[in-house]
Scaffold this active site. Structure first.
Site, PDB file in Angstrom:
ATOM      1  N   GLU A  72     -12.230  -2.139  12.285  1.00 63.17           N
ATOM      2  CA  GLU A  72     -12.294  -1.277  10.654  1.00 63.17           C
ATOM      3  C   GLU A  72     -13.203  -1.779   9.687  1.00 63.17           C
ATOM      4  OE1 GLU A  72      -8.356  -1.521   8.711  1.00 63.17           O
ATOM      5  OE2 GLU A  72      -9.334  -0.101   6.277  1.00 63.17           O
ATOM      6  N   ASP A  96      -8.544  -8.931   3.887  1.00 65.69           N
ATOM      7  CA  ASP A  96      -7.963  -7.948   4.879  1.00 65.69           C
ATOM      8  C   ASP A  96      -9.130  -7.597   6.142  1.00 65.69           C
ATOM      9  OD1 ASP A  96      -6.864  -5.769   5.612  1.00 65.69           O
ATOM     10  OD2 ASP A  96      -7.149  -4.816   4.642  1.00 65.69           O
ATOM     11  N   GLU A 108       0.695  -1.467  -0.013  1.00 64.00           N
ATOM     12  CA  GLU A 108       0.242   0.413  -0.267  1.00 64.00           C
ATOM     13  C   GLU A 108       0.688   1.715  -0.051  1.00 64.00           C
ATOM     14  OE1 GLU A 108      -2.763  -0.963   2.913  1.00 64.00           O
ATOM     15  OE2 GLU A 108      -3.693  -1.413   1.805  1.00 64.00           O
TER      16      GLU A 108
HETATM   17  C1  BDP Z   1      -6.182  -1.819   5.871  1.00 62.80           C
HETATM   18  C2  BDP Z   1      -6.457  -0.812   6.321  1.00 62.80           C
HETATM   19  C3  BDP Z   1      -4.922   0.003   6.348  1.00 62.80           C
HETATM   20  C4  BDP Z   1      -4.157  -0.750   7.178  1.00 62.80           C
HETATM   21  C5  BDP Z   1      -3.320  -1.466   6.290  1.00 62.80           C
HETATM   22  C6  BDP Z   1      -2.367  -2.267   6.951  1.00 62.80           C
HETATM   23  O1  BDP Z   1      -7.491  -0.134   5.733  1.00 62.80           O
HETATM   24  O2  BDP Z   1      -5.449   1.238   7.063  1.00 62.80           O
HETATM   25  O3  BDP Z   1      -2.820   0.076   7.230  1.00 62.80           O
HETATM   26  O4  BDP Z   1      -4.937  -2.424   6.286  1.00 62.80           O
HETATM   27  O5  BDP Z   1      -2.516  -3.725   7.526  1.00 62.80           O
HETATM   28  O6  BDP Z   1      -7.190  -3.338   5.738  1.00 62.80           O
HETATM   29  O7  BDP Z   1      -1.515  -2.449   6.482  1.00 62.80           O
END
Ligand code: BDP
Length: 721
Positions: free
Chosen positions: A409, A381, A307
């Site tokens: 989340e 996720d 990401e």
């Molecule tokens: C996702 C979240 C994000 C996190 C990412 C992670 O939306 O904010 O940074 O996972 O685990 O679910 O790195």
């Protein structure tokens, strides 16, 4: 002190105690007064004083905890005494007489370094309850355990308990930024007051440590995985050190997230290439600098090449190169590296569910001994329901660390009541079949399946500056439950629910029974009203608040919900069989084989693995569309049931949490209906089928649901670095 002053002080103390009870600050460590005279008599006659052998900050913390608890439970002082009968003795094994060591030898052999024994014995011919362990921390854990037994009103007359944690690194991951915002945090701001550290030490820091130690958590990563390299500067290391000092007596090690590009960002170097000698030296020096201040520093957690975060791939190097470089830097100090396997790429057309496995499995056996690969429970996720991540079992020569998300989340933020230990348990107990039957995920995590020395489990924290730490009063149960499962991943979530309810609210069965059922059912309800039958990632994007199955125009394909449900006029669901992405091939048989056909796939995972026609006939003889619609409806009805249950509980709970939960349940009901209506309005566009009679028409048009925007929804990523 004159009597009047004494009375005023006593009154104030009681008031403070009560206020804390009401606002939830004391968590599961309420130590509510035991008024039943027989019970009180049993405890206070069995333990009339405390004797502590030796002295250390941890033993002091144990004694303090016991003394404070005693005052609160029995309104009497637990006095330190050097001799006498019916004492509670705290002593590590090396301080026991040689006769006692011999007497307890088999018990002592059965525990590990952090384990404990609590036993009724005769010492010097005096009846004594002994808490012993190999380390001071074991004694502290034993002290909390004894207090738990009392909070649960257990008989301690012939107490004989020995217990040890099954996993070594039991760690909270705080996604807290240095500006005190919390990524995916729904309980206020970060509890770390960076600006005022190291001088200002808040009482919350110690209470945080107590709460964690009481459930056996022994590590905390203070900073967000989307890391800021500033935390590695001298200025911040001083602050981290101050926190580490508060936590140390409670057996909690601090860890930091390491931003991979830190050598560059510090201005020291012009590369962060992990094979560059200067870069390697930079990290070694950094580790030395940190350990000079914090000798028991735990190590680093790293999110790399994920990401948008920098990582070894930026230099044409692999995750192994990156992880091992950091591992070498902390190894001389006994530190570890938790290297995350949460990777997927926008340029890779492969099913996102397959990418982490494809990238990491070939590295099996190549990481240094002090590296744990940290894997999320599922391959996408933190969804309300996911099959276990196929990496579990596929890297037998690498220690794998579980990553759960305690903060909600994707499960209604801090406004929905959802008991997550039920979900954690589902993953831990899943059989991977990698070494035949009985190859559960728990056995991979605790290292028993393939004989791992280093083991770990992480939970993304749901803690913030809210008075009650977690926002939703029931959010505390998820923190508590994570800790319990980290200690023993085989524990039954029902037991966890029961203990938590009793310690937090009351032992009254009229309350415990219905609330326990409510907790245990709550996870399935959220799955039903958000993502039934294997649907996933259809939350609105960015903030993930509410439904957004229609979102389709984001630049990264795998950030769009349409990528995951693939609804069209033909049907719905992600085909992960051979005819589709074949993600199923990443699982061992018989899973791969069984799930290859929709008929033999558990219905809870149906649309995770299959794209099926809307009129596909399900087990109950009804169509898929009918089942999707009625499951959404059931989810809504179950929230109404929760409200009905809660309404009967007013007499057992303090007014503040009672009302707060009542109001939050109304939000949950409103949002469950919103989920049902918005998703059904959207999917109906494709199914072209009528809603079953039992399901009401959506309250608004699809256009209305699509038009809703929440730019200020909490927890949204404030910044990426
Ligand atoms: C996702 C979240 C994000 C996190 C990412 C992670 O939306 O904010 O940074 O996972 O685990 O679910 O790195």
């Amino acid at each position: 002190m004159n009597l009047k002053k004494h009375f005023v002080l006593f009154f104030l103390l009681t008031l403070v105690g009560n206020l804390n009870a009401q606002n939830g600050y004391d968590l599961w460590l309420q130590y509510s007064s035991i008024t039943d005279s027989q019970l009180k008599q049993q405890y206070t006659s069995k333990i009339t004083g405390i004797q502590v052998k030796g002295s250390s900050a941890t033993l002091n913390a144990s004694t303090e905890e016991l003394k404070n608890a005693w005052k609160s439970l029995f309104d009497t002082d637990l006095e330190t005494r050097e001799q006498g009968s019916n004492l509670l003795m705290l002593a590590t094994e090396d301080r026991l007489s040689s006769e006692l060591q011999t007497e307890l030898s088999s018990d002592l052999e059965s525990i590990n370094d952090e384990g404990y024994i609590i036993k009724q014995l005769s010492i010097d011919e005096q009846p004594t309850i002994l808490i012993t362990a190999k380390s001071d921390i074991g004694v502290l854990y034993g002290s909390f355990r004894l207090l738990k037994e009392i909070q649960l009103h257990k008989d301690i007359s012939n107490i004989d308990i020995s217990d040890s944690p099954k996993i070594q690194k039991r760690v909270l991951n705080h996604w807290d930024n240095l500006d005190r915002t919390v990524e995916r945090g729904y309980a206020g701001f970060s509890i770390w007051d960076w600006h005022l550290l190291p001088e200002l030490i808040k009482p919350e820091y110690m209470d945080y440590a107590r709460a964690n130690a009481s459930i056996g958590i022994n590590g905390t990563v203070l900073t967000n995985v989307n890391a800021n390299s500033l935390v590695l500067t001298e200025h911040y290391i001083e602050k981290v050190k101050a926190l580490a000092e508060v936590f140390r007596p409670y057996g909690i090690q601090v860890y930091l997230t390491a931003r991979f590009s830190a050598p560059l960002e510090s201005g020291d170097l012009d590369t962060a290439d992990p094979l560059n000698e200067e870069v390697r030296q930079w990290w070694k020096d950094k580790a030395d600098e940190i350990y000079a201040e914090i000798p028991d520093f735990g190590g680093f957690l790293v999110k790399a090449n994920s990401e948008g975060q920098p990582g070894p791939n930026n230099y044409g190097r692999s995750h192994v190169d990156g992880a091992n470089m950091l591992a070498e830097a902390v190894a001389p100090h006994g530190g570890i590296v938790m290297w995350r396997a949460f990777v997927y790429s926008e340029d890779d057309p492969e099913d996102r569910a397959k990418q982490a496995y494809s990238e990491f499995v070939p590295f099996d056996g190549q990481f240094h001994d002090n590296v744990l690969v940290q894997v999320k429970n599922g391959a996408i996720d933190f969804q309300p329901r996911e099959p276990f991540h196929p990496i579990f079992g596929a890297m037998p020569d690498t220690p794998l660390m579980m990553e759960f998300q305690i903060t909600q989340e994707y499960l209604g933020f801090s406004s929905h009541l959802v008991f997550l230990p039920k979900m954690f348990e589902e993953t831990l107990q899943s059989d991977t079949y990698v070494q035949g039957e009985n190859s559960s995920v728990a056995k991979i995590i605790d290292g028993t399946l393939s004989n791992k020395k280093l083991t770990g489990i992480a939970g993304v924290a749901n803690i913030g500056t809210e008075k009650n730490w977690t926002g939703h009063p029931f959010g505390q149960a998820n923190w508590y439950g994570f800790g319990r499962l980290a200690w023993d991943p085989y524990l039954d979530s029902e037991k966890i629910a029961e203990d938590w309810i009793k310690m937090t609210f009351t032992n009254n069965p009229e309350f415990v029974q219905p609330i326990k059922e409510m907790l245990l059912d709550s996870r399935e309800s959220v799955v039903k009203y958000m993502t039934p039958l294997g649907l996933h990632h259809i939350m609105d994007t960015g903030h993930h608040y509410g439904p957004g199955p229609w979102v389709s125009e984001l630049s990264r394909p795998e950030w769009n919900p349409v990528y995951y449900h693939k609804a069209d006029s033909e049907g719905v669901g992600f085909d992960r069989t051979k005819s589709g992405s074949n993600a199923l091939a990443q699982y061992a048989d018989p899973i791969a084989e069984k799930y290859s056909s929709p008929e033999t796939t558990p219905e809870k995972f149906l649309l995770w693995f299959h794209h099926l026609p809307w009129d596909y006939e399900m087990e109950n003889g009804k169509t898929l569309w009918f089942n999707i619609a009625t499951t959404y409806q059931e989810g809504v009805e179950e929230v109404q049931d929760m409200i009905d249950t809660w309404e009967k509980m007013e007499e057992y709970v303090d007014q503040e949490p009672y009302e707060k939960v009542s109001m939050l349940l109304q939000i949950q009901l409103k949002e469950a209906k919103w989920w049902r209506d918005a998703c059904l309005a959207y999917f109906q566009k494709y199914s072209n089928m009528e809603l079953p009679e039992s399901v009401p028409e959506p309250e608004h048009s699809l256009e209305y649901y699509k038009s809703l925007e929440f730019p200020f929804a909490p927890g949204i990523r404030p910044s990426w670095n």
